[in-house]
Design a protein around this motif. Structure first.
Motif, short mmCIF file in Angstrom:
data_model
loop_
_atom_site.label_atom_id
_atom_site.label_comp_id
_atom_site.label_asym_id
_atom_site.label_seq_id
_atom_site.Cartn_x
_atom_site.Cartn_y
_atom_site.Cartn_z
N UNK A 277 0.88 -1.17 0.00
CA UNK A 277 0.00 0.00 0.00
C UNK A 277 0.91 1.22 0.00
N UNK A 278 0.82 2.03 -1.08
CA UNK A 278 1.77 3.13 -1.24
C UNK A 278 1.03 4.46 -1.36
N UNK A 279 1.70 5.53 -0.91
CA UNK A 279 1.12 6.87 -0.99
C UNK A 279 0.98 7.25 -2.47
N UNK A 280 2.08 7.16 -3.21
CA UNK A 280 2.05 7.41 -4.65
C UNK A 280 2.73 6.20 -5.30
N UNK A 281 1.94 5.40 -5.99
CA UNK A 281 2.47 4.12 -6.50
C UNK A 281 3.63 4.36 -7.50
N UNK A 282 3.60 5.49 -8.22
CA UNK A 282 4.68 5.76 -9.19
C UNK A 282 6.02 5.96 -8.46
N UNK A 283 5.92 6.67 -7.33
CA UNK A 283 7.12 6.94 -6.53
C UNK A 283 7.69 5.63 -5.96
N UNK A 284 6.79 4.80 -5.43
CA UNK A 284 7.23 3.53 -4.82
C UNK A 284 7.76 2.57 -5.88
#
Ligand code: SAM
Length: 246
Positions: free
Chosen positions: A33-40
């Motif tokens: 579960x990521x805040x911004x999936x692109x960043x992760x």
């Protein structure tokens, strides 16, 4: 059997700042579960990890939280990460933790980088006791209250700030901190990492066009302490130190 939720700290700049345990957990969980999936995704690509991801950010709806909790109840293990550093610290996820505690789901923190601690330890400002206030609010009344807290703080205060708001914050700090020492810890763990020390005014004069990420570390208010000494005669001064030794 229900799954677990891991709160995984990720780098705040340098991609090598991730623990072996964090990598292991990111490899083992079912979903991230990521805040911004692109960043992760950038981090996961660097670690050569491929996992299903769900986004959860500050504007996520209640349903998203329920969906995540349901998956854990069905037996999925989840890692919660933010864009950088320690999740929950000035980042989303607290609602998920609260709901998980309510549902008796096991929460396991995986410690690692956190900008406030990283900046503090290299600042040269007293790290024995400190107060972390996150981002100063924009609302006038609550901002004034927080500034007042900084003004009277008897311990180091640490705040986060975005570059485009730094000058206004330094201006506000100037009024309340006067000659107190402040350190701007900029771009921690990155190529342009830097610690800039001065009074709020000196820092505002130096930083005309702030760039990068900043942690602001503010020395405690020791005015009262100074006043005590100014009003003491020699004997009282001596007694003061005698008492400290007891
Ligand atoms: N959860 C993160 C942590 O553990 O530090 C903080 C997230 S908060 C949304 C982002 C703020 O943290 C930035 O605006 C900045 O004040 C601070 N920050 C994050 N990374 C930083 C870095 N590499 N250098 C300086 N400050 C940083």
């Amino acid at each position: 059997m229900q799954g677990k939720i891991y709160l995984v700290a990720t780098p705040i700049g340098n991609l090598e700042d991730i623990t072996l345990r964090a990598i292991k957990i990111l490899k083992e969980v079912d979903i991230i579960v990521a805040e911004d999936t692109r960043q992760t995704l950038k981090l996961l690509n660097h670690l050569e990890i491929s996992k299903p991801m769900i986004s959860f950010h500050r504007h996520s709806q209640e349903e998203r939280k329920i969906e995540i909790i349901e998956k854990v109840k069905q037996g999925k293990n989840i890692a919660l990460v933010s864009d950088a550093g320690t999740p929950i610290i000035s980042d989303p996820g607290e609602e998920i933790v609260l709901k998980a505690i309510e549902e008796k789901i096991e929460i396991i923190p995986i410690p690692g980088p956190c900008a406030l601690i990283t900046g503090l330890i290299a600042s040269g400002i007293d790290a024995k006791e400190f107060l972390f206030l996150g981002f100063l609010p924009l609302n006038k009344k609550t901002r004034k209250e927080k500034l007042n807290t900084i003004k009277n703080a008897k311990q180091t205060t640490i705040i986060y700030e975005a570059p485009h708001k730094l000058l206004q914050t330094l201006k506000d700090l100037q009024e309340i901190t006067k000659e107190r020492k402040i350190v701007l810890a900029r771009e921690l763990t990155k190529i342009h990492e830097e610690y800039i020390t001065g009074t709020a005014k000196e820092l505002a004069d130096k930083e005309k066009e702030p760039k990068g990420e900043f942690v602001i570390i503010i020395d405690k208010n020791s005015e009262e302490e100074q006043n005590i000494f100014e009003n003491m005669n020699l004997e009282e001064h001596y007694k003061y130190y005698e008492n400290l030794r007891l």
